[in-house]
Design an enzyme around this catalytic site. Structure first.
Site, short mmCIF file in Angstrom:
data_model
loop_
_atom_site.label_atom_id
_atom_site.label_comp_id
_atom_site.label_asym_id
_atom_site.label_seq_id
_atom_site.Cartn_x
_atom_site.Cartn_y
_atom_site.Cartn_z
N LYS A 198 -3.94 -2.06 -10.12
CA LYS A 198 -2.51 -1.77 -9.98
C LYS A 198 -1.81 -2.94 -9.31
O LYS A 198 -2.01 -3.20 -8.13
CB LYS A 198 -2.25 -0.53 -9.15
CG LYS A 198 -0.76 -0.13 -9.23
CD LYS A 198 -0.32 0.81 -8.14
CE LYS A 198 0.14 0.09 -6.90
NZ LYS A 198 1.41 -0.63 -7.03
N GLU A 272 -8.30 -6.37 2.51
CA GLU A 272 -7.74 -7.65 3.00
C GLU A 272 -6.33 -7.33 3.47
O GLU A 272 -5.45 -7.07 2.67
CB GLU A 272 -7.68 -8.68 1.88
CG GLU A 272 -9.01 -9.00 1.22
CD GLU A 272 -9.88 -9.91 2.05
OE1 GLU A 272 -9.48 -10.26 3.18
OE2 GLU A 272 -10.97 -10.26 1.57
N CYS A 306 -0.76 -13.42 4.19
CA CYS A 306 -1.43 -12.65 5.22
C CYS A 306 -2.11 -13.56 6.24
O CYS A 306 -2.23 -13.21 7.40
CB CYS A 306 -2.42 -11.68 4.60
SG CYS A 306 -3.49 -12.44 3.39
N GLU A 403 3.31 -8.65 12.47
CA GLU A 403 3.34 -9.51 11.29
C GLU A 403 4.73 -9.44 10.67
O GLU A 403 5.23 -8.37 10.34
CB GLU A 403 2.30 -9.04 10.28
CG GLU A 403 2.22 -9.95 9.07
CD GLU A 403 1.15 -9.52 8.09
OE1 GLU A 403 1.01 -8.31 7.85
OE2 GLU A 403 0.44 -10.39 7.57
#
Lengths: 492, 328
Positions: A198, A272, A306, A403
């Site tokens: 997806k 991840e 990331c 983040e």
């Protein structure tokens, strides 16, 4: 050296890459069992170019029924795909790698349109890495018995050749759409699994073009299935009882939700997730190179990475010199049309992401950190955010802890290597870190003590299919890339 | 070994009301009164010390016939948290020790255990209802398992790590590192061999452990603490708690300073519940694995070592030695 910039003398002429190399259809279906089909409930969604807000195409939106159909197709394909000799699977993957290379200009332009990242990056980084990843894992397909993973048996003896898991459900993000697809699909197919993938709702197009690459490669139907959609489709895929393996790249919050979903099942899980990488600059660092590394670390892909080096830790004695040089460098970054070959900073991927970056940056200001951006004209349409520095940041500030996933760098300082290590590790994340120093023993000692899965010394944001990538702590578990990346897809 | 028993069973202990006579209980006969043996108070092993449960609670441990053996500490949530603090404190030193040193320490555990072999044979036989020979086989295998894992400490990095041939001027090296503090639910049935089989791989690679002993058979685990304390294993590297597995495991699975959890001793329902709790800080979770037909007697693979390892990959810039000089 003069800071004066005779602007007119250094104006760049526009150098746009041609859009003509890519032909985007007005609508796309789901790719299930080798066919493009509509969603069961007929739903569609639009994907837009973040740089212009132009609608690029209308894409079928997968729901639970479609995910189920895709998983069943993958299950049917599994028996024969996993039974193929590894050498035959390898050749399919080599074909895919070659076709990606042949079509790399088309795919690069497509990715830049749908994602908003500069063509310089899709052309020189994303696409070459995609092809390399398929090429690398192609070579593993017929060598798995040499990879050092025995087959587990209940008597603890290792068998000859490790077995695939079955159907892999894979959910990928929008920041490197095709590269994340490659990281997921290449090792899964090499090891004999079949795939339902997806893509993210804001960047479905390159995955759908990849379906066409699979068609050209003659890949048996059902081995790769692509189901564009929103979070509900991802959740349905992860929770599907006939999925044996779940691989997810995305936010830590969603990663935790997925970990709860697969708890108590047989599903193997790799994640991840997010990061808050420290880029540590010591006083003996090569400062000019460090500046380039800092810029790459946080402004590559608009900081929507990331493993971004989003916390700069600079030794106090070189703070002023480094920040002066960094600010000078930032004034030369070119923000604008992602298709322009001179563009350094492209568009933010979506209005939603832009709102999140904006809110976090405002929070940084409100909490008392000092905000700075170079003079920078933002286009009037599309989603844009100027490169931004925060100085005077403490570890308690939101911009040092959360983040941001945008072009926002938080600058902290330290005096001793111990302090640098303590600050670098003071986060629930543990994905990446950078060390800048000319002293080899210092680099090695600091690298040893950082709790991060990837450490770059005197460089940043380097990727390679042979190099395992993945995080410690809440940045996820498991590794993608290299020999290590096989383990996630094998019954070992 | 002053606590070595004369024969099976601690002689002279009076059975509690309502319970049958203990095995090995001397017959009261005319003549000299039999010597009363000295009981051992079984205690927890936390931070290198032997505390009682802070809760002051104990529970009755019996042998397979239902005869009272000892009162074991019934650990509380607070005991679990204290153990995590001790394990975290020990992590830096233990993970920073050389692999060679850790190997020597694990081998020392085997040496100490060998010397206490008869004590453990008796404890395992009483707990699990095994014959002397069966219990001896378990203990011998446990000693050998320490030796096996002692040898792994300085080899696993070479097996699972290595240089990666990246396409660029970089020296790229992947090495395994310990995950951190690992909560270990020891197997419920195999009170000693199973226990050793889950502790040794966790600490061999430099992790520290908070271990929940088998709920019904906790005594061999608590005695293992005495062995570890005299084997150069730094305090806090292994912490051993006894009590209700579910009660102690829940706060450990939810603890934000625990990095991983081994669910070997959990049943299906508990394992799922703990795995959900563990997701909150994304602990590494080793689900209950099938046990070999011989009940942990098969030589293990490396899975229990690698389950609690992280891979760190470091890119070192090499540049090029050419006319242009250093280049990053």
């Amino acid at each position: 050296m003069s800071m004066e910039k005779p602007a007119s003398a250094f104006e760049y002429a526009p150098a746009p890459e041609s859009r003509a190399v890519v032909d985007i259809a007005p609508s796309y279906g789901l790719f299930i069992d080798g066919e493009f089909t509509e969603a069961a409930d007929g739903r569609v969604f639009k994907t837009v170019a973040p740089a212009t807000e132009e609608v690029l195409s209308e894409v079928a939106q997968a729901g639970e029924a479609d995910v189920d159909r895709a998983v069943r197709a993958a299950r049917r394909a599994f028996a024969s795909w996993s039974a193929l000799p590894g050498s035959e699977r390898a050749k399919y993957l080599f074909r895919i790698a070659r076709i990606v290379q042949e079509r790399s200009r088309e795919l690069a332009v497509l990715e830049t349109l749908d994602n908003g990242k500069p063509i310089k990056e899709t052309r020189d980084s994303d696409l070459p890495l995609v092809a390399a990843h398929f090429f690398y894992y192609a070579g593993w397909a017929d060598k798995l018995e040499h990879a050092g993973f025995g087959r587990r048996t209940t008597n603890g003896h290792s068998g000859a050749s490790p077995r695939p898991l079955g159907v892999a459900g894979q959910v990928i993000p929008w920041n490197f759409p095709l590269l994340m697809l490659a990281w997921k699909i290449a090792p899964a197919l090499a090891t004999g699994n079949t795939v339902v993938l997806k893509p993210a709702e804001t960047t479905p197009l390159s995955a759908l073009f990849f379906a066409d690459v699979c068609r050209q490669a003659g890949l048996p139907k059902g081995v790769v299935n692509i189901v564009p959609g929103y979070g509900d489709a991802g959740a349905a895929l992860v929770a599907h009882p006939d999925v044996d393996k779940v691989a997810f790249t995305g936010s830590t919050a969603v990663g935790k939700e997925i970990a709860r979903t697969v708890a108590g099942t047989r599903k193997k899980l790799t994640l991840e997730l997010g990061g808050k990488g420290a880029n540590i600059v010591f006083d003996d660092a090569p400062l000019d190179q460090a500046v380039e590394g800092i810029v790459n670390g946080i402004f590559f892909n608009q900081g929507q990475v990331c493993c971004a080096g989003s916390r700069l830790l600079v030794q106090e004695s070189v703070q002023d010199e480094l920040l002066d040089a960094l600010k000078r460098r930032l004034t030369t970054l070119r923000l604008g049309d992602p298709l322009d070959k001179n563009t350094d900073i492209g568009a933010i991927n979506s209005a939603e992401q832009l709102a999140r970056i904006t809110a976090l940056a405002e929070r940084g200001e409100a909490e008392g950190a000092e905000r700075w951006s170079p003079a920078c004209e933002l286009p009037s349409t599309g989603y844009w955010f100027a490169p931004t520095l925060f100085t005077g940041v403490t570890q308690a500030h939101t911009v040092a802890r959360e983040e941001i996933f945008g072009p926002v760098l938080s600058v902290l300082t330290f005096r001793t290597p111990d302090e640098a290590v303590a600050k670098a590790n003071n986060t629930p994340y543990g994905l990446s870190a950078g060390i800048w120093s000319e002293k080899g023993s210092r680099v090695l000692a600091v690298a040893n003590r950082l709790r991060a899965g990837v450490v770059w010394s005197n460089t940043f944001n380097k990727f390679d299919p042979t190099s395992p990538f993945g995080g410690y702590k809440e940045s996820g578990s498991g590794r993608e890339g290299g020999r290590h990346g096989l383990e996630a897809y094998l019954d070992v | 070994m002053s606590d070595k028993p004369e024969k099976t069973g601690k002689t002279g202990k009076t059975a509690k009301a309502g319970k049958g006579e203990r095995p090995g209980e001397p017959e009261g006969t005319a003549g000299a009164a039999p010597r009363l043996s000295v009981f051992k108070t079984y205690k927890l092993y936390v931070g290198g010390k032997f505390p009682r449960s802070e809760s002051g609670r104990v529970y009755e441990v019996t042998d397979s016939q239902g005869t009272w053996l000892a009162n074991a500490p019934l650990s509380s949530r607070k005991d679990a948290r204290d153990a995590v603090v001790a394990a975290r404190k020990a992590f830096g030193g233990w993970s920073g020790a050389t692999a060679y040193n850790r190997g020597q320490v694990l081998y020392r555990v085997a040496e100490m255990l060998e010397g206490r072999r008869e004590q453990f044979v008796r404890e395992v036989a009483e707990a699990e209802g095994l014959s002397q020979a069966e219990a001896a086989a378990q203990v011998d295998a446990a000693v050998d398992r320490w030796v096996w894992y002692a040898g792994w400490t300085d080899k696993i990095a070479q097996v699972v790590g290595g240089a990666n041939p990246v396409a660029g001027p970089y020296f790229n090296l992947s090495t395994p590192e310990p995950t951190g503090v690992v909560a270990v639910l020891a197997p419920q049935e195999s009170s000693f061999l199973g226990l050793v089989s889950v502790i040794a791989p966790v600490i061999a690679t430099g992790n520290t452990a908070v271990v929940i002993a088998s709920e019904r058979f906790p005594l061999p685990a608590l005695s293992l603490g005495e062995v570890l304390a005299t084997s150069d294993v730094p305090g806090g590297v292994v912490n051993i708690l006894s009590g209700r597995t579910a009660e102690i495991a829940a706060p450990l699975a939810a603890h934000q300073d625990v990095n991983a959890i081994d669910l070997a001793g959990a049943d299906e329902a508990l394992a799922k519940e703990l795995e959900i709790a563990a997701a909150d800080n994304l602990k590494r979770v080793l689900r209950p694995q099938p046990v070999d037909d011989g009940g942990w007697s098969a030589t293990p693979g490396t899975e229990r070592l690698t389950a609690f390892l992280e891979t760190k990959t470091v890119w070192h810039t090499t540049g090029a030695l050419g006319a242009s000089g250093s280049s990053y």
